[in-house]
Design an enzyme around this catalytic site. Structure first.
Site, PDB file in Angstrom:
ATOM      1  N   HIS A 170       1.183   5.158   1.125  1.00 42.73           N
ATOM      2  CA  HIS A 170       0.542   6.040   2.095  1.00 42.73           C
ATOM      3  C   HIS A 170       1.266   7.385   2.116  1.00 42.73           C
ATOM      4  O   HIS A 170       2.491   7.419   2.217  1.00 42.73           O
ATOM      5  CB  HIS A 170       0.550   5.396   3.489  1.00 42.73           C
TER       6      HIS A 170
ATOM      7  N   ASN B 138       0.846  -1.188   0.000  1.00 42.42           N
ATOM      8  CA  ASN B 138       0.000   0.000   0.000  1.00 42.42           C
ATOM      9  C   ASN B 138       0.880   1.237   0.000  1.00 42.42           C
ATOM     10  O   ASN B 138       1.953   1.244   0.621  1.00 42.42           O
ATOM     11  CB  ASN B 138      -0.875  -0.009   1.270  1.00 42.42           C
TER      12      ASN B 138
HETATM   13  C1  GRF Z   1      -2.192   8.719  -2.753  1.00 49.90           C
HETATM   14  O1  GRF Z   1      -1.461   9.723  -2.076  1.00 49.90           O
HETATM   15  C2  GRF Z   1      -2.280   7.496  -1.898  1.00 49.90           C
HETATM   16  O2  GRF Z   1      -1.141   7.232  -1.124  1.00 49.90           O
HETATM   17  C3  GRF Z   1      -3.408   7.881  -0.982  1.00 49.90           C
HETATM   18  O3  GRF Z   1      -4.354   8.511  -1.804  1.00 49.90           O
HETATM   19  C4  GRF Z   1      -3.650   9.110  -2.898  1.00 49.90           C
HETATM   20  C5  GRF Z   1      -4.229   8.555  -4.147  1.00 49.90           C
HETATM   21  O4  GRF Z   1      -3.769   9.348  -5.184  1.00 49.90           O
HETATM   22  N1  GRF Z   1      -3.953   6.700  -0.345  1.00 49.90           N
HETATM   23  P1  GRF Z   1      -3.953   8.804  -6.680  1.00 49.90           P
HETATM   24  O5  GRF Z   1      -5.357   8.261  -6.773  1.00 49.90           O
HETATM   25  O6  GRF Z   1      -2.896   7.744  -6.904  1.00 49.90           O
HETATM   26  O7  GRF Z   1      -3.706  10.030  -7.522  1.00 49.90           O
END
Ligand code: GRF
Length: 194
Positions: free
Chosen positions: A107, A105
């Site tokens: 984050h 994942n």
């Molecule tokens: C990313 O920063 C991810 O880590 C977080 O939500 C964001 C999603 O961005 N969980 P995207 O959809 O990849 O542009």
């Protein structure tokens, strides 16, 4: 390495992975993209000719029922690695049980600082001078699995949640692509986390 990416939002991290995988040398292939809703990021899959599937969370009576269908759809693609990238749902236990530790994942915080769905906003609210991006192995907890990679990102005066998140995302993308490479090249051994 057969990869399935699960998203809920714009999929900027997914896009970066699809672009990296364009290189024939890149040892991972995104074989499918899944979403829990009609996510904007599905357009990236379309653009790159990657199959996608939607398991609409709102269509199921429970998280478990949603998880069962998600598990069925994942099984179709036989992934070696499942990447959650902006999936704004906790994975049901049966999915974690089947694929862990081959689930990672992204984050937008320096875990274990600021876990959860609002890591960017929480770092700002805490008045932190720096935050970060992290790639972890997904377990049944919330952003508490083993950390595979992370890097610090500065918080600038006047940052908004958006400006800070936009500074974090490129770092996240770099970490994600390097981590996928390391997993594909056996530099990272996910089985250690079983
Ligand atoms: C990313 O920063 C991810 O880590 C977080 O939500 C964001 C999603 O961005 N969980 P995207 O959809 O990849 O542009």
């Amino acid at each position: 390495l057969r990869v399935v990416v699960l998203i809920s939002g714009g999929g900027s991290n997914l896009r970066a992975l699809l672009e990296a995988a364009q290189d024939a040398e890149f040892p991972a292939r995104v074989v499918a993209v899944g979403a829990d809703r009609q996510a904007d990021g599905l357009a990236h899959a379309e653009l790159f000719g990657i199959p996608s599937f939607v398991v609409p969370y709102s269509s199921f009576a429970s998280r478990e029922a949603w998880g069962e269908e998600l598990l069925n759809r994942l099984r179709e693609w036989q992934p070696d690695l499942v990447i959650l990238s902006g999936l704004m749902k906790l994975l049901p236990h049966q999915v974690v049980a089947e694929y862990s530790p081959r689930i990672i994942n992204t984050h937008p915080a320096y875990l274990p600082e600021f876990p959860g769905a609002h890591g960017v906003r929480d770092a700002l609210a805490a008045g932190a001078e720096q935050t970060g991006a992290s790639i972890i192995v997904v377990d049944d907890g919330v952003d508490e699995g083993p950390i595979l990679a992370q890097r610090r990102v500065p918080i600038e005066p006047g940052d908004t949640e958006t400006s800070l998140h936009e500074r974090i995302k490129p770092v996240e993308r770099e970490l994600l692509i390097q981590t996928v490479l390391d997993i594909a090249n056996q530099t990272i051994h996910l089985e250690e986390y079983r």
